[in-house]
Write an enzyme that holds these catalytic residues in place. Structure first.
Site, PDB file in Angstrom:
ATOM      1  CG  HIS A 258      35.262  40.333  47.515  1.00  0.00           C
ATOM      2  ND1 HIS A 258      34.536  41.122  48.374  1.00  0.00           N
ATOM      3  CD2 HIS A 258      35.852  41.164  46.628  1.00  0.00           C
ATOM      4  CE1 HIS A 258      34.673  42.379  48.010  1.00  0.00           C
ATOM      5  NE2 HIS A 258      35.463  42.439  46.958  1.00  0.00           N
ATOM      6  CG  ASP A 309      41.977  42.950  41.356  1.00  0.00           C
ATOM      7  OD1 ASP A 309      41.682  43.925  40.648  1.00  0.00           O
ATOM      8  OD2 ASP A 309      42.298  43.042  42.548  1.00  0.00           O
TER       9      ASP A 309
END
Ligand code: ACO
Length: 372
Positions: A258, A309
């Site tokens: 991320h 996700d």
């Protein structure tokens, strides 16, 4: 001269909509855990993002009524979805074109007063689930199912998609997934929406552009690929060999890493728990078990954390959603955040127009084409 770094750590705007501080995500001051642990509904969260305060009971009832009254799409829009469903188009491309089309069919699309913008926002928010469910069914060769105004956002979507009344657990999981994806500070698609809004273009153009940004595999497109990866690992039989091969060939593993979070994506533990609850004791438990193996391997070998996700792929699969439309579900939730940001940008607008670092040649002499 320093090289551009994708605007990493650059503050590009002021906002009151959402924040990420020390790996903690909040919507208008309410942390994700506060909203999740108190079972906030997605409708409450949309209201919160648009108004920066939680609704009272009366306000929520009115807001839900407005959304439900706008669930239905016109025959013309359904026809266009039908045409697109017959071709092998990427589902996100279909959503992008259909949202653009909503703007074409809305005679007030060019009005940007407070009232008109609010009407457009409600309509967009309410119609996107219907567009997605209609597309998903037509693509499977099934007849679309009309929305039900007696159902809330999450329940109505699952009903339109699967053609049967969803269970309480399914509605809860769908609602929670929607709440978790609603907004995320200045991610790529929200930034795209704000850049568009800063030119004072219409809301349909802003959301259309944002959908295009979300489609990419480095952003929302990752969840679709996560499930494809889990299927490949199942077929191949070894998580370790599969991941080692990918990492050795410098491929990125979807659903990991991320730009902002370093220790944990605060949305991920909720999705992991939901994936566990929904699959436990069923034939689908394999997806959760494989996900845990992938998570352990990625943590130990690369120190990479799963992002939003990763477990959402298993959650969506168990809810009867085909992996090819996972990113559309993300969009269905995130449109609430995009709209909030579009409205905020327009309220106190300054054109977003950064500069670039030119690395090319300079002062070249033009040579007529005949002499080149
Ligand atoms: N798999 C393998 N290696 C990775 C991954 C991954 N998923 N993510 C990062 N890395 C490695 C990179 O190869 C790089 O290594 P290097 O320094 O040896 O070259 C290092 O970690 C830093 O990676 P960057 O891509 O530079 O990190 P950045 O902050 O730019 O990117 C991103 C973040 C795009 C999310 C990245 O981690 C990624 O591509 N992940 C996979 C796609 C994904 O899951 N996207 C969804 C993100 S969440 C969302 O948008 C909803």
């Amino acid at each position: 001269m320093t090289q551009a770094n994708g605007l990493k750590d650059t503050i590009a705007c002021d906002t009151r909509i959402s924040s990420i501080v020390d790996d903690r995500l909040s919507y208008a001051g309410y942390s994700i855990s506060e909203l999740m642990d108190n079972n906030a509904s997605f409708e409450e969260v949309i209201y919160l993002l648009w108004n920066l305060h939680l609704p009272t009971q009366i306000e929520l009832k009115h807001f839900e009524k407005e959304l439900r009254a706008n669930y239905a799409i016109s025959d013309a829009v359904e026809q266009c979805i039908l045409i697109q469903s017959r071709q092998h188009l990427h589902p996100m491309s279909v959503l992008r074109s259909t949202v653009s089309l909503l703007g074409v069919y809305n005679v007030k699309a060019e009005e940007n007063g407070v009232e008109a913008t609010y009407e457009q926002s409600i309509q967009l928010m309410a119609k996107i689930p219907t567009i997605i469910a209609t597309f998903a069914r037509l693509r499977r060769g099934e007849i679309p199912i009309a929305p039900r105004e007696d159902l809330g956002f999450a329940a109505n979507f699952l009903y339109m998609l699967n053609g049967k009344e969803p269970s309480e657990l399914e509605v809860l999981a769908m609602n929670r997934a929607l709440v978790l994806h609603a907004d995320h500070e200045l991610n790529a698609s929200t930034f795209t929406a704000r850049v568009c809004a800063s030119t004072l273009t219409d809301i349909y153009s802003c959301v259309t552009a944002a959908i295009g940004a979300l489609k990419g595999p480095l952003h929302g497109g990752a969840n679709e690929r996560v499930f494809e990866m889990l299927k490949e690992i199942r077929d191949q039989g070894s998580t370790e060999i599969y991941l080692k091969e990918k990492l050795d060939s410098h491929e990125k593993i979807m659903g990991f890493g991320h730009r902002v979070y370093k220790t944990q994506d605060p949305r991920e533990p909720y999705l992991r728990q939901m994936a566990k609850e929904l699959t436990e004791g069923t034939d689908e438990a394999i997806w959760y078990d494989l996900s845990r193996e992938v998570e352990d391997y990625m943590k130990n070998s690369k120190g990479l954390i799963p992002n939003v996700d990763f477990y959402s792929a298993t959650v969506y699969h168990v809810l009867g959603i085909d992996s090819s439309i996972f990113t559309l579900i993300f969009a269905m939730s995130r449109v609430s955040g995009w709209i909030a940001h579009i409205q905020e940008q327009k309220k106190n607008n300054k054109l977003i127009r950064p500069r670039s670092n030119y690395l090319g040649q300079e002062n070249l002499e033009y040579i007529p084409i005949g002499r080149r």
